[in-house]
Design a protein around this motif. Structure first.
Motif, PDB file in Angstrom:
ATOM      1  N   ASN A 262      10.118  -5.332  -5.907  1.00  0.00           N
ATOM      2  CA  ASN A 262       9.900  -6.025  -4.638  1.00  0.00           C
ATOM      3  C   ASN A 262      10.017  -5.088  -3.435  1.00  0.00           C
ATOM      4  OD1 ASN A 262       9.165  -8.551  -3.491  1.00  0.00           O
ATOM      5  ND2 ASN A 262      11.225  -8.743  -2.655  1.00  0.00           N
ATOM      6  N   ILE A 263       9.702  -3.816  -3.645  1.00  0.00           N
ATOM      7  CA  ILE A 263       9.798  -2.810  -2.586  1.00  0.00           C
ATOM      8  C   ILE A 263       8.407  -2.252  -2.297  1.00  0.00           C
ATOM      9  CG2 ILE A 263      10.685  -0.491  -2.037  1.00  0.00           C
ATOM     10  CD1 ILE A 263      13.201  -1.199  -3.588  1.00  0.00           C
ATOM     11  N   SER A 264       8.101  -2.075  -1.028  1.00  0.00           N
ATOM     12  CA  SER A 264       6.825  -1.493  -0.622  1.00  0.00           C
ATOM     13  C   SER A 264       6.658  -0.110  -1.259  1.00  0.00           C
ATOM     14  CB  SER A 264       6.771  -1.370   0.905  1.00  0.00           C
ATOM     15  OG  SER A 264       5.596  -0.689   1.315  1.00  0.00           O
ATOM     16  N   THR A 265       5.545   0.104  -1.951  1.00  0.00           N
ATOM     17  CA  THR A 265       5.344   1.327  -2.739  1.00  0.00           C
ATOM     18  C   THR A 265       4.049   2.020  -2.339  1.00  0.00           C
ATOM     19  OG1 THR A 265       6.517   0.313  -4.609  1.00  0.00           O
ATOM     20  CG2 THR A 265       5.149   2.251  -5.085  1.00  0.00           C
ATOM     21  N   TRP A 266       4.175   3.342  -2.171  1.00  0.00           N
ATOM     22  CA  TRP A 266       3.009   4.199  -1.926  1.00  0.00           C
ATOM     23  C   TRP A 266       2.782   5.077  -3.150  1.00  0.00           C
ATOM     24  CZ3 TRP A 266       2.796   6.750   3.588  1.00  0.00           C
ATOM     25  CH2 TRP A 266       2.989   5.764   4.570  1.00  0.00           C
TER      26      TRP A 266
END
Length: 373
Positions: A262-266
């Protein structure tokens, strides 16, 4: 030296264009080291007071004398197609092979292939003029070959072979280590997910491999039901190919988004599409050129430390210090062999650590072995 498995094809044409990276000598390194110690120490009053990219630039940018000397040297050889980074301590330049070999006496550019991959490198050492030695740390794009990543560990491969033998050549069905198994082993519950909007993470890829958003969504649908998660990468930096999804690329993305759920990932995709590029170096330059970056970077990459020059490793360590000063956490895989071993005829074996895993400015992460997942 040329690593095993690469086949020599021959000299490249004098008109062939290569891309070289010039690492310019930085200033303020002692001050930077002290600053990193202070912002990283929970007992320090400066703990967590990180710098912006522009503040890092003001601390480390090369002296005017260095910038003038290097630019004059390049322009004197007709090298005009160059670009810098925000911190001004790297120059990426394109030039014909004939120019590069005059610029760097001793260098000879040859083409090598391994499977589907081709690179242009110099098997011979290069030199820079004596008056430039104090201004240039190293020149990238000449010597280092792409590092291979062994995805399947030796223990797993051996177990698979034994399984095939036991079942008459057929592999026994085994779903493997799924996200729920890893989360359970590390005592993570359904509540152990990212909840703050400023949480962010990234993984970096250096092979000609790509993930597919549709595969990621399907993976999360199959294996992410027990924890809150995201099903899409928020940003891809670099070239994202449209061919068949790669095992390594898919593995990296799916599992960082399952444990850091649930973490913004690049995803940083640095495939080294030009034969003279060094993908790892290209990623380092991105860190020096982007003011807004995820807080945590996970990287599965490494070279044998004894295959690298001291000047190169010292400079890469400086790049990690710059990242630390900005509050970035960089995680590296320790590799299959831990400290590693270099076997020497006669029995006097020596340790053979992997770099950047051995750098003091990154966090190195070992693996977890499962006997009965």
């Amino acid at each position: 030296s040329v690593p095993p498995g690469w086949t020599h094809i021959g000299r490249v044409s004098p008109s062939y264009e290569v891309q070289l990276t010039f690492a310019l000598r930085q200033q303020g390194m002692v001050r930077l080291a002290r600053f990193v110690d202070a912002v990283s120490d929970p007992h320090s009053p400066r703990y967590g007071q990180y710098l912006s990219l522009e503040q890092v630039r003001d601390l480390v940018q090369p002296s005017p004398a260095t910038l003038m000397a290097v630019l004059k040297w390049l322009q004197g050889h007709g090298v005009e197609n160059c670009r810098s980074v925000t911190t001004l301590d790297f120059l990426e330049c394109r030039m014909p092979v004939s120019t590069a070999e005059r610029l760097l006496p001793g260098a000879e550019f040859h083409r090598y292939v391994k499977g589907q991959h081709g690179v242009v490198r110099s098997p011979l050492p290069y030199a820079v003029p004596e008056e430039l030695a104090e201004h240039v740390d190293f020149v990238g794009g000449l010597h280092r070959f792409p590092a291979e990543r062994k995805v399947i560990s030796r223990a797993w491969a051996k177990k698979e072979m034994e399984s095939r033998q036991h079942y008459g050549g057929r592999a026994a069905f085994h779903l493997g280590v799924t996200p729920s198994i890893i989360r359970k082993r590390y005592n993570m519950t359904g509540g152990d997910i990212g909840l703050l909007p400023n949480n962010s993470q990234a993984c970096a890829q250096f092979l000609e491999q790509y993930f597919h958003q549709a595969d990621l969504a399907e993976f999360m649908q199959l294996f992410g039901s027990s924890f809150g998660h995201r099903s899409q990468v928020d940003q891809v930096v670099g070239h994202q190919g449209k061919g068949k999804a790669g095992l390594e690329a898919s593995l990296d993305v799916e599992y960082i988004m399952s444990t850091g759920a649930n973490i913004s990932t690049w995803v940083f995709s640095n495939a080294g599409r030009h034969e003279s590029q060094e993908p790892f170096l290209a990623w380092l330059l991105l860190l020096s050129n982007m003011s807004s970056l995820p807080s945590v970077h996970s990287v599965s990459y490494g070279d044998d430390e004894d295959s690298l020059s001291l000047a190169y490793m010292e400079r890469v360590n400086m790049e990690f210090m710059k990242a630390a000063a900005r509050g970035l956490t960089i995680l590296f895989a320790s590799g299959d062999d831990g400290a590693g071993c270099r076997r020497v005829p006669g029995g006097n074996h020596t340790f053979r650590p992997s770099f950047p895993a051995s750098s003091p400015y990154v966090t190195t992460v070992g693996g977890t072995s499962f006997k009965n997942p």
